[in-house]
Design a protein around this motif. Structure first.
Motif, PDB file in Angstrom:
ATOM      1  N   THR A  83       2.292  -3.094  -6.280  1.00 20.07           N
ATOM      2  CA  THR A  83       1.823  -1.791  -6.757  1.00 20.07           C
ATOM      3  C   THR A  83       2.362  -0.673  -5.883  1.00 20.07           C
ATOM      4  N   GLN A  84       2.002   0.558  -6.235  1.00 23.07           N
ATOM      5  CA  GLN A  84       2.335   1.737  -5.440  1.00 23.07           C
ATOM      6  C   GLN A  84       1.179   2.023  -4.489  1.00 23.07           C
ATOM      7  N   VAL A  85       1.521   2.372  -3.257  1.00 28.30           N
ATOM      8  CA  VAL A  85       0.497   2.568  -2.228  1.00 28.30           C
ATOM      9  C   VAL A  85       0.617   3.964  -1.614  1.00 28.30           C
ATOM     10  N   LEU A  86      -0.499   4.659  -1.564  1.00 27.08           N
ATOM     11  CA  LEU A  86      -0.594   5.946  -0.872  1.00 27.08           C
ATOM     12  C   LEU A  86      -1.184   5.693   0.514  1.00 27.08           C
ATOM     13  N   ILE A  87      -0.486   6.134   1.546  1.00 27.40           N
ATOM     14  CA  ILE A  87      -0.975   6.025   2.925  1.00 27.40           C
ATOM     15  C   ILE A  87      -1.428   7.407   3.389  1.00 27.40           C
ATOM     16  N   ILE A  88      -2.676   7.499   3.830  1.00 26.99           N
ATOM     17  CA  ILE A  88      -3.222   8.749   4.368  1.00 26.99           C
ATOM     18  C   ILE A  88      -3.398   8.541   5.867  1.00 26.99           C
ATOM     19  N   GLU A  89      -2.453   9.031   6.647  1.00 26.58           N
ATOM     20  CA  GLU A  89      -2.423   8.755   8.096  1.00 26.58           C
ATOM     21  C   GLU A  89      -1.570   9.820   8.780  1.00 26.58           C
ATOM     22  N   ASP A  90      -2.111  10.446   9.836  1.00 26.89           N
ATOM     23  CA  ASP A  90      -1.391  11.532  10.495  1.00 26.89           C
ATOM     24  C   ASP A  90      -0.620  11.093  11.740  1.00 26.89           C
ATOM     25  N   GLU A  91      -0.800   9.863  12.201  1.00 25.49           N
ATOM     26  CA  GLU A  91      -0.081   9.392  13.381  1.00 25.49           C
ATOM     27  C   GLU A  91       1.199   8.678  12.950  1.00 25.49           C
ATOM     28  N   PRO A  92       2.382   9.220  13.299  1.00 28.56           N
ATOM     29  CA  PRO A  92       3.658   8.692  12.801  1.00 28.56           C
ATOM     30  C   PRO A  92       3.884   7.208  13.067  1.00 28.56           C
ATOM     31  N   LEU A  93       3.584   6.744  14.279  1.00 29.10           N
ATOM     32  CA  LEU A  93       3.837   5.333  14.596  1.00 29.10           C
ATOM     33  C   LEU A  93       2.952   4.410  13.769  1.00 29.10           C
ATOM     34  N   ILE A  94       1.699   4.809  13.598  1.00 28.36           N
ATOM     35  CA  ILE A  94       0.782   3.981  12.810  1.00 28.36           C
ATOM     36  C   ILE A  94       1.195   3.984  11.342  1.00 28.36           C
ATOM     37  N   SER A  95       1.568   5.145  10.823  1.00 25.82           N
ATOM     38  CA  SER A  95       1.982   5.209   9.417  1.00 25.82           C
ATOM     39  C   SER A  95       3.242   4.390   9.188  1.00 25.82           C
ATOM     40  N   MET A  96       4.155   4.356  10.170  1.00 21.72           N
ATOM     41  CA  MET A  96       5.359   3.527  10.050  1.00 21.72           C
ATOM     42  C   MET A  96       4.993   2.052  10.027  1.00 21.72           C
TER      43      MET A  96
ATOM     44  N   VAL B 150      -4.414  14.268  -1.889  1.00 17.57           N
ATOM     45  CA  VAL B 150      -4.911  14.501  -3.248  1.00 17.57           C
ATOM     46  C   VAL B 150      -3.756  14.899  -4.168  1.00 17.57           C
ATOM     47  N   LYS B 151      -2.875  15.765  -3.681  1.00 18.42           N
ATOM     48  CA  LYS B 151      -1.724  16.202  -4.480  1.00 18.42           C
ATOM     49  C   LYS B 151      -0.837  15.020  -4.840  1.00 18.42           C
ATOM     50  N   SER B 152      -0.572  14.129  -3.853  1.00 22.09           N
ATOM     51  CA  SER B 152       0.263  12.962  -4.096  1.00 22.09           C
ATOM     52  C   SER B 152      -0.385  12.003  -5.079  1.00 22.09           C
ATOM     53  N   ALA B 153      -1.694  11.768  -4.911  1.00 25.58           N
ATOM     54  CA  ALA B 153      -2.403  10.841  -5.796  1.00 25.58           C
ATOM     55  C   ALA B 153      -2.359  11.322  -7.240  1.00 25.58           C
ATOM     56  N   ARG B 154      -2.523  12.617  -7.456  1.00 22.18           N
ATOM     57  CA  ARG B 154      -2.491  13.157  -8.813  1.00 22.18           C
ATOM     58  C   ARG B 154      -1.091  13.077  -9.417  1.00 22.18           C
ATOM     59  N   ALA B 155      -0.077  13.148  -8.561  1.00 23.44           N
ATOM     60  CA  ALA B 155       1.299  13.113  -9.064  1.00 23.44           C
ATOM     61  C   ALA B 155       1.764  11.693  -9.360  1.00 23.44           C
ATOM     62  N   ASP B 156       1.388  10.736  -8.502  1.00 20.39           N
ATOM     63  CA  ASP B 156       1.937   9.377  -8.600  1.00 20.39           C
ATOM     64  C   ASP B 156       0.935   8.303  -8.993  1.00 20.39           C
ATOM     65  N   LYS B 157      -0.353   8.613  -8.944  1.00 18.32           N
ATOM     66  CA  LYS B 157      -1.428   7.671  -9.291  1.00 18.32           C
ATOM     67  C   LYS B 157      -1.195   6.292  -8.660  1.00 18.32           C
ATOM     68  N   PRO B 158      -1.469   6.148  -7.382  1.00 20.01           N
ATOM     69  CA  PRO B 158      -1.235   4.875  -6.687  1.00 20.01           C
ATOM     70  C   PRO B 158      -2.165   3.771  -7.157  1.00 20.01           C
ATOM     71  N   GLY B 159      -1.765   2.526  -6.889  1.00 14.62           N
ATOM     72  CA  GLY B 159      -2.604   1.371  -7.207  1.00 14.62           C
ATOM     73  C   GLY B 159      -3.450   0.946  -6.026  1.00 14.62           C
ATOM     74  N   LEU B 160      -3.223   1.574  -4.851  1.00 15.29           N
ATOM     75  CA  LEU B 160      -3.989   1.270  -3.636  1.00 15.29           C
ATOM     76  C   LEU B 160      -3.859   2.451  -2.694  1.00 15.29           C
ATOM     77  N   VAL B 161      -4.936   2.746  -1.958  1.00 16.08           N
ATOM     78  CA  VAL B 161      -4.923   3.795  -0.944  1.00 16.08           C
ATOM     79  C   VAL B 161      -5.321   3.197   0.395  1.00 16.08           C
ATOM     80  N   LEU B 162      -4.517   3.451   1.424  1.00 14.17           N
ATOM     81  CA  LEU B 162      -4.862   3.121   2.807  1.00 14.17           C
ATOM     82  C   LEU B 162      -5.161   4.436   3.498  1.00 14.17           C
ATOM     83  N   ALA B 163      -6.373   4.606   4.020  1.00 12.02           N
ATOM     84  CA  ALA B 163      -6.786   5.926   4.490  1.00 12.02           C
ATOM     85  C   ALA B 163      -7.405   5.914   5.880  1.00 12.02           C
ATOM     86  N   ASP B 164      -6.900   6.817   6.743  1.00  9.92           N
ATOM     87  CA  ASP B 164      -7.597   7.164   7.971  1.00  9.92           C
ATOM     88  C   ASP B 164      -8.657   8.196   7.598  1.00  9.92           C
TER      89      ASP B 164
END
Length: 267
Positions: free
Chosen positions: A143-156, A180-194
């Motif tokens: 699926t498509q995954v949206l990652i919500i994370e502000d720390e570059p190393l962790i997001s990588m 929120v903007k990304s989710a509305r545009a791409d509608k992910p199948g999973l969200v990983l969120a800080d």
């Protein structure tokens, strides 16, 4: 059936019924197999091997009977929840032994050597069957995954894990507004969120807004789990604490997508 034997197996019967239901695809069919197992014990107590304990002996006898019929999961009878139905559809695509081994080690909590005793395989064979089952889950749930994370190393690191499981990262959002903007545009199948983001915004608020638009499974990955585990509101189904073990994240992703459950956070 001798009274002592009845007492030995009684605590395990509710769990055997749960397991049989998952394996058969319906409560009616699963219960029928549990009854057949008990009838076999009554007819011939020697068929029940207690040398490894009552639980393993009970599940082992069940498997002997089950495999003798080579039954496939039945059509749903309306007794299963939507998440159980989703799981059943995916389990049905696995080989019988992979399906059995996955359920024994996840749903029923058997250790590797215990599952091997139940299905009559070596530990190495059981490990291979589990690996095959997980690979099949990943294949089915790509699926498509949206990652919500502000720390570059962790997001990588998270992106590497996600892509290694065959999924595609749509966006790495550093703020709630970006998420929120990304989710509305791409509608992910999973969200990983800080939950604590770069501009002081909240991943919790972003997830609430996303879930207000559509259902999607969410895994929170945070250094502040106590902010979600307050007992004052519905808590997330999937919560991983930083610093995380990559294998824990992989397992969480597979589990969340397997049942396609929705994490809900109350306002």
């Amino acid at each position: 059936m001798p009274g002592s034997l009845s007492q030995e197996i009684a605590p395990h019967l509710p769990y055997l019924r749960r397991y049989a239901r998952a394996l058969a695809g319906s409560q009616k069919s699963g219960d029928a197999y549990v009854r057949a197992c008990l009838q076999a014990m009554v007819a011939d107590a020697s068929a029940f091997d207690m040398s490894r304990g009552a639980k393993i002996g009970l599940y082992r006898l069940f498997h002997v009977l089950w495999n003798a019929t080579m039954i496939a999961p039945a059509s749903q009878d309306g007794s299963a929840s939507i998440f159980e139905q989703t799981a059943q559809q995916r389990l049905a695509n696995m080989t019988p032994e992979s399906r059995q081994t996955l359920l024994l080690t996840t749903l029923e909590g058997f250790k590797l050597h215990e599952a091997a005793a139940v299905i009559g395989k070596s530990e190495e064979e059981v490990s291979g069957l589990i690996k095959d089952a997980i690979s099949e889950i990943d294949r089915q749930t790509a699926t498509q995954v949206l990652i919500i994370e502000d720390e570059p190393l962790i997001s990588m690191d998270l992106a590497d894990i996600v892509e290694g499981q065959g999924h595609r990262v749509t966006t790495v959002a550093r703020t709630a507004a970006e998420a929120v903007k990304s989710a509305r545009a791409d509608k992910p199948g999973l969200v990983l969120a800080d939950i604590q983001l770069a501009d002081g915004s909240s991943g919790i608020d972003a997830v609430k807004e996303i879930l207000g638009d559509f259902d999607v499974p969410v895994i929170f990955i945070t250094s502040f789990p106590e902010r979600l585990l307050t007992g004052e509101r519905p808590e997330p189904t999937f919560l991983i604490t930083k610093p995380f073990d990559p294998n824990t994240v992989k397992a969480g992703i597979s589990q969340a997508l397997f049942f396609n459950s929705t994490s809900s956070i109350a306002a």
